[in-house]
Scaffold this active site. Structure first.
Site, mmCIF file in Angstrom:
data_model
loop_
_atom_site.group_PDB
_atom_site.id
_atom_site.type_symbol
_atom_site.label_atom_id
_atom_site.label_comp_id
_atom_site.label_asym_id
_atom_site.label_seq_id
_atom_site.Cartn_x
_atom_site.Cartn_y
_atom_site.Cartn_z
ATOM 1 N N ASP A 121 -6.470 -6.875 13.480
ATOM 2 C CA ASP A 121 -7.796 -6.251 13.364
ATOM 3 C C ASP A 121 -8.907 -7.284 13.155
ATOM 4 O O ASP A 121 -10.069 -7.026 13.428
ATOM 5 C CB ASP A 121 -7.818 -5.221 12.231
ATOM 6 C CG ASP A 121 -7.453 -3.829 12.731
ATOM 7 O OD1 ASP A 121 -7.446 -3.618 13.957
ATOM 8 O OD2 ASP A 121 -7.184 -2.958 11.887
ATOM 9 N N ARG B 36 -1.397 -4.777 3.960
ATOM 10 C CA ARG B 36 -1.014 -3.918 5.070
ATOM 11 C C ARG B 36 0.446 -4.053 5.497
ATOM 12 O O ARG B 36 1.137 -3.052 5.657
ATOM 13 C CB ARG B 36 -1.924 -4.186 6.272
ATOM 14 C CG ARG B 36 -1.823 -3.140 7.381
ATOM 15 C CD ARG B 36 -2.487 -3.593 8.668
ATOM 16 N NE ARG B 36 -1.763 -4.688 9.300
ATOM 17 C CZ ARG B 36 -0.699 -4.537 10.097
ATOM 18 N NH1 ARG B 36 -0.257 -3.334 10.367
ATOM 19 N NH2 ARG B 36 -0.094 -5.577 10.629
ATOM 20 N N GLU C 151 -18.820 4.060 1.354
ATOM 21 C CA GLU C 151 -18.189 3.476 0.180
ATOM 22 C C GLU C 151 -19.079 3.520 -1.063
ATOM 23 O O GLU C 151 -18.587 3.662 -2.183
ATOM 24 C CB GLU C 151 -17.743 2.044 0.488
ATOM 25 C CG GLU C 151 -16.587 1.948 1.494
ATOM 26 C CD GLU C 151 -16.994 2.155 2.949
ATOM 27 O OE1 GLU C 151 -18.203 2.181 3.239
ATOM 28 O OE2 GLU C 151 -16.099 2.307 3.807
ATOM 29 N N HIS D 206 -5.230 -3.522 2.617
ATOM 30 C CA HIS D 206 -5.598 -4.384 3.738
ATOM 31 C C HIS D 206 -6.270 -5.676 3.267
ATOM 32 O O HIS D 206 -7.223 -6.156 3.864
ATOM 33 C CB HIS D 206 -6.512 -3.658 4.721
ATOM 34 C CG HIS D 206 -5.828 -2.550 5.443
ATOM 35 N ND1 HIS D 206 -5.408 -1.404 4.803
ATOM 36 C CD2 HIS D 206 -5.447 -2.403 6.741
ATOM 37 C CE1 HIS D 206 -4.814 -0.603 5.677
ATOM 38 N NE2 HIS D 206 -4.808 -1.179 6.839
ATOM 39 N N GLN E 37 -12.118 -6.657 8.923
ATOM 40 C CA GLN E 37 -11.288 -5.770 8.101
ATOM 41 C C GLN E 37 -10.492 -6.530 7.038
ATOM 42 O O GLN E 37 -9.688 -5.941 6.320
ATOM 43 C CB GLN E 37 -10.307 -4.977 8.976
ATOM 44 C CG GLN E 37 -10.845 -4.543 10.320
ATOM 45 C CD GLN E 37 -11.806 -3.387 10.256
ATOM 46 O OE1 GLN E 37 -11.492 -2.349 9.696
ATOM 47 N NE2 GLN E 37 -13.008 -3.559 10.792
ATOM 48 N N ARG F 36 0.839 -1.221 0.000
ATOM 49 C CA ARG F 36 0.000 0.000 0.000
ATOM 50 C C ARG F 36 0.863 1.257 0.000
ATOM 51 O O ARG F 36 0.499 2.269 -0.599
ATOM 52 C CB ARG F 36 -0.975 0.002 1.173
ATOM 53 C CG ARG F 36 -0.304 -0.093 2.527
ATOM 54 C CD ARG F 36 -1.332 -0.101 3.658
ATOM 55 N NE ARG F 36 -0.693 -0.480 4.904
ATOM 56 C CZ ARG F 36 -0.898 0.108 6.075
ATOM 57 N NH1 ARG F 36 -1.758 1.093 6.181
ATOM 58 N NH2 ARG F 36 -0.276 -0.298 7.159
ATOM 59 N N SER G 62 -4.727 5.181 5.919
ATOM 60 C CA SER G 62 -4.493 3.737 5.840
ATOM 61 C C SER G 62 -4.159 3.281 4.426
ATOM 62 O O SER G 62 -3.297 2.430 4.227
ATOM 63 C CB SER G 62 -5.729 2.961 6.319
ATOM 64 O OG SER G 62 -6.026 3.241 7.660
HETATM 65 C C1 LIG Z 1 -17.551 0.274 6.317
HETATM 66 C C2 LIG Z 1 -16.300 0.743 6.975
HETATM 67 N N1 LIG Z 1 -15.523 1.647 6.350
HETATM 68 C C3 LIG Z 1 -14.360 2.045 6.923
HETATM 69 C C4 LIG Z 1 -13.952 1.540 8.117
HETATM 70 C C5 LIG Z 1 -12.603 1.959 8.726
HETATM 71 N N2 LIG Z 1 -12.794 2.704 9.995
HETATM 72 C C6 LIG Z 1 -12.649 2.103 11.203
HETATM 73 S S1 LIG Z 1 -12.959 3.171 12.503
HETATM 74 C C7 LIG Z 1 -13.260 4.451 11.419
HETATM 75 C C8 LIG Z 1 -13.612 5.814 11.958
HETATM 76 C C9 LIG Z 1 -14.884 5.777 12.724
HETATM 77 O O1 LIG Z 1 -15.208 7.037 13.200
HETATM 78 P P1 LIG Z 1 -16.337 7.224 14.289
HETATM 79 O O2 LIG Z 1 -17.580 6.513 13.855
HETATM 80 O O3 LIG Z 1 -16.472 8.655 14.563
HETATM 81 O O4 LIG Z 1 -15.819 6.389 15.536
HETATM 82 P P2 LIG Z 1 -14.863 6.869 16.731
HETATM 83 O O5 LIG Z 1 -13.642 6.040 16.596
HETATM 84 O O6 LIG Z 1 -14.625 8.320 16.590
HETATM 85 O O7 LIG Z 1 -15.649 6.535 17.933
HETATM 86 C C10 LIG Z 1 -13.118 4.041 10.100
HETATM 87 C C11 LIG Z 1 -13.309 4.895 8.923
HETATM 88 C C12 LIG Z 1 -14.789 0.592 8.733
HETATM 89 N N3 LIG Z 1 -14.478 0.010 9.897
HETATM 90 N N4 LIG Z 1 -15.956 0.221 8.143
#
Ligand SMILES: Cc1ncc(C[n+]2csc(CCOP(=O)(O)OP(=O)(O)O)c2C)c(N)n1
Ligand SMILES: Cc1ncc(C[n+]2csc(CCOP(=O)(O)OP(=O)(O)O)c2C)c(N)n1
Ligand SMILES: [Mg+2]
Ligand SMILES: [Mg+2]
Lengths: 308, 320, 308, 320
Positions: free
Chosen positions: D123, D173, D64, D115, D127, D16, D43
């Site tokens: 993870d 990753r 997405e 990933h 993931q 990546r 990432s």
């Molecule tokens: C469908 C999906 N897309 C991307 C991710 C990658 N991802 C993991 S945590 C995160 C951020 C989440 O933000 P938030 O909902 O505000 O949670 P916080 O950690 O702030 O509580 C992302 C984009 C994922 N887990 N699932």
């Protein structure tokens, strides 16, 4: 129905103590594992403590599938370390097991896996899915004539996902009053603040109201607020309810601050940072008014061409 | 359609109708069954169930992701669950949800995708599922069933509810030839030999079984004796039937209303390569989307007619 | 920018005439094809006529890829017969070709296919996707410094799809003022009325406002309304705009009524029904106040256990 | 990880990262390129591009479906487009959008999924993309590339932008062994033979190429001479290289960090069965999800280590 109403001062002090203990565990086990999401766990910790350990939820650790249990679904599955600490404290498993977080063979996977860990109500980790699952539980209660409660915790960034709004609209259609969503409004997503990534999450209360939900806005680190919001949620009939909980990603501990505009996400603390965080946590007083209400994103900012 | 008529096959209801009727029967027997719809119940025929058991029917709107999530929650709280939509929307628009909240937790949820393949005709590619078998079979823990006609669809519907764990049932839009009588012996994972033969085996699923039978008839006129196997269960495959076919006939042609990648043919090739390498030919959709048209016109244009199987058999036999 | 302002009476009568002609064509060609979605095409016909033939949109039928053209995306792709009739009238192809609707080899597929029919801006038919595509076009204008307009027509049922809300939130983030959505609020989805299937689509205006959009609510069969709404949309800066157009599925023609609570969806008329519909269309006067404002779904109905 | 160390391979950056750096280079050359992110740019390493060209970078949030739709609109208005996310979310959560607005219109959009596989480690399954090759290859008109190391990822990134039409690039990753030097000759659709051999051919992609090389080393100590082929382009497959391998060595084992259904192995079996039937063995994930753990532990537990290839080779040779 709230099992018993433990909002008196003595109990709250007890819950604050427990919160500190579990916060320490979250920091310890993620640093030990070398990966994981402590900051995302810490913003939601008081709420999970209140639900499981503050007498709100009915459940039987020795009978995890008890049909009348209340359900809690961690839709923002990456906050698993927080959930695990709470489940262990609630008696689902030996707290010693927390040390196996993310190790091969351990039921304490990086994200919650309902097949291997009793007490986990849904396998999450792909954001956006938990509210629909909660709706399914709530409808099952209706079909079977049971009256359990369903709580779903979602992230602020998570509400970028359309499926959240699909579930919101449909839950309102079915008027599932036994469904309560809790939004962990910690103002940060993965690559930046909500204000940077999706400022138009605001106006947030208006969105949920327009989708047919009752709303309560609280400080998610204050137990009094949490208890009264839950009471509120259960008093309202014929509608799902969302508690918008203003929180601090990383609980305000300085090692989780990354730079001016961001917080650490999905990174454990180094040993040094950990020491610093635990020290701050020790000294941390619930009398300090923790809040991040004032950080509310501004949807009326200039076109974000130059930002991202 | 006229497929199979010249070999004496008569037409029965679409497989989605057979499914809808069987679902109603299951619903009468099993009070614990609930059905979740994505606002297409009149197309998928879950409406038959709704009309009888409205209290156990939920229409979550045109929102397939939400459809699967809701189904998963209902299951996790103890219900038996059927969720349905068009095959393309169900598999393609809710794949992550199926992965996370059905396949991964091995939920006892049954999925039904209607309007599979290009034989849906005039609505065109946006409504055609031509990759759903690849998607469904790639899911760990899933069983995938593609029945050929109305009686076997009825049997498959009952059988899938008797099976623990996630199942995907694929049905079609148009009326199709009847191959079996009502009390056929249908077992998930056991292929049905619908015609014996010694020169080559044609392994097919869904509508392509009738098309293979017609091809076998044509081939017999050329003196080629083709076995035809209804591989209604695409996952898990009936390894014994495949190895026996390879051993007995020394060549195999597969036929499916699906892209060549990741479908029945790829699965059979896997088994053959592992256990009994023989020359194979593959009939399927070759790296293209179809278009609008009458079902039979499309089957012809995109290479899924009896003649296409006949040609593929001839070519494959040359390599024997 | 609106090319020229043809809202004077003479022009409107002309557009009404064209609408009648194209409505006839929609009914004819779907009955001829034996399948298709005439009722979904008819609810949106005046809007498409206004955009393409009323002088609102800039385009060059002989140069379909002209970079500065305004874009129209039919997100509810099943209304293709309506789009085709309009594109033919606009000069993209010979109206004779309309008779090949849904025939093999014809570029007039059941749902719009941008690869085979010039003038079609997006391949649609799976609901929920067009608004994101429109956002992409709108952002391309920004990157390239062009000032074309992007119009996206979505269905009311289509807004059940979460992707619509993902796109709504993101379009507001990027403040794409050159993006206009038009919601064909004909009050019916596939298996029933919005009131039955998703009454919580209401309050609709509030939803879009909470997602950061400017809104205008109009009668989608009245040209004056359409023109002033478009003018409105283009006057507002720094925000996307949605026109919520109250319409009648099947244009109020009786053969499209199915039963008390439903309209025909995805079904062409039989020869007899067609004769009846064409007769009503002939007699149809724009002085009759066509509106379905009063059919607004009621989100506060009882829990729909017994309905669906 | 220690894979490849005992045969002298050294470790380079994660694929990546190599992608991210190459993307920045492409962005400097091509002013028409825009990048769309689903809030995971740190990432996927599209952040390298964002930091240089913020005006051509759009973060549409954790959404997405919207990511793909926005990418499609940008393309339709004339931009060159790269859209990226975790492989599992990109392919699984937006498949219908990819189908309708990239594959069907043959949009010139490049997708990058990071990933991939189980080597992401701790993870866990939510993931991990273990079905994305099946999903991507089932899309008509798509090219699918799974590079093995940093230099070939860099080359693949440049090559895909030179190719018209939709491409899916799969990266990983962790840091992985380096197989090529910086100026390798990389052509889409042309497999690279990384080791010659006459007894059997191991055809692999991604991280599994290094693992196959280590397996070949072990096999050579037993006197088994294995050819190793880097089949970096999984669609379209290099039919010539496969047929030559079957002809020259008479047996083939495939290896991929993916479920057995619909992946590289299924594709190779297809080609082999059509052109040159020989015994085959398949190394991949067998109808299960993995779990959390260290990358190497997971590769061992789920059957993707050099020893697993060695065993599969021994078994396959018996059938020769
Ligand atoms: C469908 C999906 N897309 C991307 C991710 C990658 N991802 C993991 S945590 C995160 C951020 C989440 O933000 P938030 O909902 O505000 O949670 P916080 O950690 O702030 O509580 C992302 C984009 C994922 N887990 N699932
Ligand atoms: C993703 C998806 N799910 C289901 C369908 C099937 N479908 C076609 S039209 C339709 C109803 C659309 O309702 P609405 O948006 O109100 O459009 P109208 O016909 O009323 O204008 C449905 C469910 C589809 N085309 N796409
Ligand atoms: Mg957050
Ligand atoms: Mg409608």
């Amino acid at each position: 129905m709230i099992k018993n109403n433990q909002s008196d001062q003595e109990n709250i002090e007890q819950l604050q103590k427990i919160t500190k203990k579990l916060s320490r565990q979250i920091i310890e086990i993620t640093t030990r594992a070398g990966s994981g999401h402590p900051s995302s766990s810490l913003s939601a910790i008081e709420i999970m403590v209140a639900l499981y350990l503050g007498g709100i939820m009915n459940y039987r650790p020795d009978e995890p599938g008890w049909p009348d249990r209340d359900r809690f679904i961690l839709s923002k599955g990456h906050a698993a370390p927080g959930l695990y600490a709470v489940l262990a404290e609630a008696g689902y498993f030996d707290p010693e097991m927390l040390l196996t977080l993310r190790e091969i063979g351990s039921p304490l996977e990086g994200h919650p896996n309902m097949r291997v860990l009793p007490g986990v109500e849904a396998s999450t980790g792909s954001l956006g899915q938990g509210l629909s699952i909660g709706l399914g539980h709530a409808l099952a209660a209706r079909v079977d004539g049971r009256d359990f409660q369903v709580y779903v915790m979602i992230g602020d960034g998570e509400t970028n996902q359309g499926q959240v709004w699909e579930a919101a609209m449909t839950a309102a259609k079915y008027r599932v009053s036994n469904l309560t969503a809790i939004l962990d409004y910690n103002k940060f997503q993965q690559t930046g603040s909500v204000n940077h990534v999706m400022p138009t999450l605001e106006p947030l209360v208006e969105k949920w109201m327009a989708f047919g939900w009752h709303t309560t806005e609280i400080n998610g680190h204050v137990f009094d607020d949490i208890f009264s919001a839950i009471r509120n949620a259960q008093a309202t009939d014929n509608r799902p309810h969302i508690i918008i909980a203003h929180t601090l990603k990383g609980h305000g501990l300085s090692p989780f601050e990354k730079d001016d505009v961001n917080r650490k996400h999905g990174k454990p603390l180094t040993e040094e940072e950990k020491a610093q965080a635990l020290e701050e946590l020790e000294a941390y007083s619930y009398d300090q008014k923790i809040t991040s209400f004032e950080q509310r994103p501004n949807p009326n900012i200039e076109p974000p061409e130059r930002r991202q | 359609m006229d497929i199979g008529k010249k070999i004496g096959l008569t037409y029965g209801p679409p497989t989605r109708n057979a499914f809808g009727n069987a679902l109603k029967e299951v619903g009468a027997q099993n009070q614990n069954l609930v059905v979740v719809d994505g606002d297409v119940g009149n197309s998928t025929r879950t409406q038959y169930f709704r009309d009888e058991f409205p209290d156990r029917f939920f229409n979550v709107g045109i929102a397939e992701s939400n459809l699967i999530g809701t189904a998963s929650g209902l299951w996790a709280s103890g219900k038996d669950v059927l969720a349905a939509s068009f095959a393309c929307f169900l598999l393609c628009n809710a794949y992550d949800q199926i992965r996370m909240s059905i396949a991964f937790p091995q939920a006892n949820i049954k999925l039904m995708g209607s309007h599979s393949g290009i034989s849906i005709g005039e609505d065109g590619p946006s409504q055609m599922a031509i990759e759903d078998i690849a998607l469904a079979t790639a899911l760990p823990n899933f069983t995938v069933i593609v029945p050929a006609d109305a009686p076997s669809t009825k049997a498959a519907t009952h059988a899938m509810f008797d099976r623990e764990g996630p199942v995907y049932l694929r049905t079609g839009r148009p009326k199709v030839p009847v191959l079996y009588d009502e009390n056929l012996d249908f077992n998930i994972g056991e292929a049905i030999q619908v015609r014996d033969g010694s020169d080559i085996s044609i392994i097919a699923c869904g509508l392509m079984v009738a098309i293979a039978l017609e091809a076998a008839h044509t081939l017999s006129e050329e003196g080629i004796d083709a076995r035809v196997i209804d591989m209604h269960t695409v996952k898990p495959l009936d390894t014994d039937a495949i190895v026996k076919a390879a051993t007995d006939t020394g060549a195999i042609v597969t036929a499916e209303e699906h892209v060549l990648e990741g479908g029945l043919g790829a699965g059979v090739a896997h088994v053959v390569a592992r256990h009994k390498p023989v020359p194979m030919g593959f009939v399927g959709i070759d790296n293209t989307y179809a278009e609008s048209g009458k079902p039979e016109e499309l089957l012809a244009k995109y290479g899924l007619m009896p003649e296409d199987i006949v040609q593929k058999v001839r070519g494959t036999l040359k390599k024997k």
